[in-house]
Design an enzyme around this catalytic site. Structure first.
Site, PDB file in Angstrom:
ATOM      1  N   LYS A  49       0.812  -1.214   0.000  1.00  0.00           N
ATOM      2  CA  LYS A  49       0.000   0.000   0.000  1.00  0.00           C
ATOM      3  C   LYS A  49       0.848   1.269   0.000  1.00  0.00           C
ATOM      4  O   LYS A  49       1.910   1.323   0.633  1.00  0.00           O
ATOM      5  CB  LYS A  49      -0.909   0.003   1.233  1.00  0.00           C
ATOM      6  N   HIS A  74      -9.798  -8.154  -8.423  1.00  0.00           N
ATOM      7  CA  HIS A  74      -9.705  -7.784  -7.008  1.00  0.00           C
ATOM      8  C   HIS A  74     -10.540  -8.781  -6.224  1.00  0.00           C
ATOM      9  O   HIS A  74     -11.697  -9.038  -6.560  1.00  0.00           O
ATOM     10  CB  HIS A  74     -10.265  -6.369  -6.831  1.00  0.00           C
TER      11      HIS A  74
HETATM   12 MG    MG Z   1      -6.962  -1.859  -4.435  1.00  0.00          MG
END
Ligand code: MG
Length: 367
Positions: free
Chosen positions: A158, A289
């Site tokens: 991230k 995803h």
């Molecule tokens: Mg994402």
């Protein structure tokens, strides 16, 4: 094949160590499964995601009374109605009715879909890089190291939740520490175009960058197009798009290199597979995803198995699927795990496996 009974399994787990991304820390994980039973004794499992009270009340008070007594094979008709009430709940119904159709024919779901092109699918280790500790970079490096020791060669980490230079330092540390691992960077829609472009100098020329995920708010389609033309890495996104025309718009605009549909955000497996076909028609890669949800992940893997190759490059015929490696007991609900970064698909009838009843009982949400 008349539907006789529908059971719900709302599950809840409090994270002992919260983890997160640019959207904040996750203090708990939840999972919502359903089981549809027919009078003839066939069963199908489904899964959806939302706030547990919304799902539980919606199923108990509206969706289950509607489904009871209906023909389980009339999936399209039933889903049209459920979607009107709550599109996310329709994802669970679509999976369960798909499995019942496969079980009725005594075949695996991939065979129901026309057969698979491959028996195993590559997966990447998906991390929530931020934690409560000041030593989050060190913790992130340790987590990535552990996944590499388990056989992963790709990882998603991230960015976008810390200061720009703190995130740069984190990514630089990972790229230096693991020179043979390929990384995706996920900003969770955190930047504007000019901040996203600042990553150009850091990422350019590094062929180990898989993609830059959701650098911008997803509504900024034109900015995505500009960014795609100005960065030398693949731009990915689309996990929050909720219907086929949204993807069609991005594809026609040429705004993404890789689309990332999420089965549970697309109201089910049928819509999801339509998006996969659409992307193949446009010659755009797909890396689905599937962070929340062990059963939707299995359906995602099966759908990718049934998709024609995107490339003729050796070992690159199919795009990788997300594999959540953060702490959660729900990963073990279905007995599926990667070996050397690949998951072998079950070949049995329906989904080819059953959920773990002990986990279903132990983590049952108490309201
Ligand atoms: Mg994402």
């Amino acid at each position: 094949m008349i539907i006789q009974q529908v059971d719900t399994f709302p599950l809840y787990f409090e994270n002992p160590r919260p983890y997160g991304d640019a959207n904040g820390l996750k203090h708990y994980r939840s999972c919502f499964l359903i089981r549809i039973l027919t009078k003839s004794g066939l069963e199908g499992w489904g899964e959806c995601i939302d706030w547990l009270p919304v799902l539980q009340i919606g199923f108990q008070q509206r969706i289950i009374p509607f489904l009871i007594g209906k023909n389980a094979l009339h999936k399209a008709n039933l889903l049209l109605e459920v979607e009107k009430w709550h599109s996310r709940s329709a994802a669970a119904v679509s999976m369960a009715l798909t499995e019942i159709a496969a079980r009725g024919a005594n075949i695996n779901i991939c065979d129901l879909w026309g057969g698979s092109f491959r028996e195993e699918i590559p997966v990447y280790a998906s991390f929530q890089s931020y934690g409560v500790s000041d030593k989050w970079v060190k913790e992130s490096v340790d987590m990535v190291e552990k996944s590499i020791s388990q056989g992963f060669s790709m990882a998603k980490v991230k960015v976008g939740g810390k200061s720009f230079w703190e995130d740069v330092s984190h990514i630089d540390t990972l790229l230096r520490a693991f020179p043979t691992t390929r990384f995706a960077l996920d900003a969770n829609q955190s930047y504007d175009a000019s901040t996203a472009r600042k990553w150009r100098e850091i990422l350019s020329g590094n062929t180990n960058i898989l993609w830059f995920e959701e650098p911008l708010p997803i509504r900024l389609v034109e900015d995505y197009k500009l960014l795609r033309n100005s960065l030398l890495v693949s731009i990915a996104g689309g996990e929050n798009l909720q219907n086929v025309p949204d993807f069609l718009y991005f594809l026609r605009k040429g705004a993404l290199d890789i689309i990332q549909p999420d089965l549970m955000h697309l109201s089910g497996v049928d819509r999801f597979r339509r998006v996969l076909d659409l992307a193949r028609d446009f010659g755009v890669r797909i890396s689905p995803h599937t962070f929340d949800g062990p059963l939707s992940r299995l359906y995602t893997l099966m759908a990718m198995a049934c998709l024609p190759p995107w490339s003729k490059m050796k070992g690159e015929d199919i795009e990788p699927v997300e594999w959540d490696v953060m702490e959660s007991p729900f990963h073990h609900l279905f007995p599926l795990s990667p070996t050397r970064g690949k998951v072998s698909l079950p070949k049995g009838v329906g989904i080819g496996m059953e959920p773990d009843t002990e986990i279903l009982a132990h983590y049952k949400w108490q309201g």
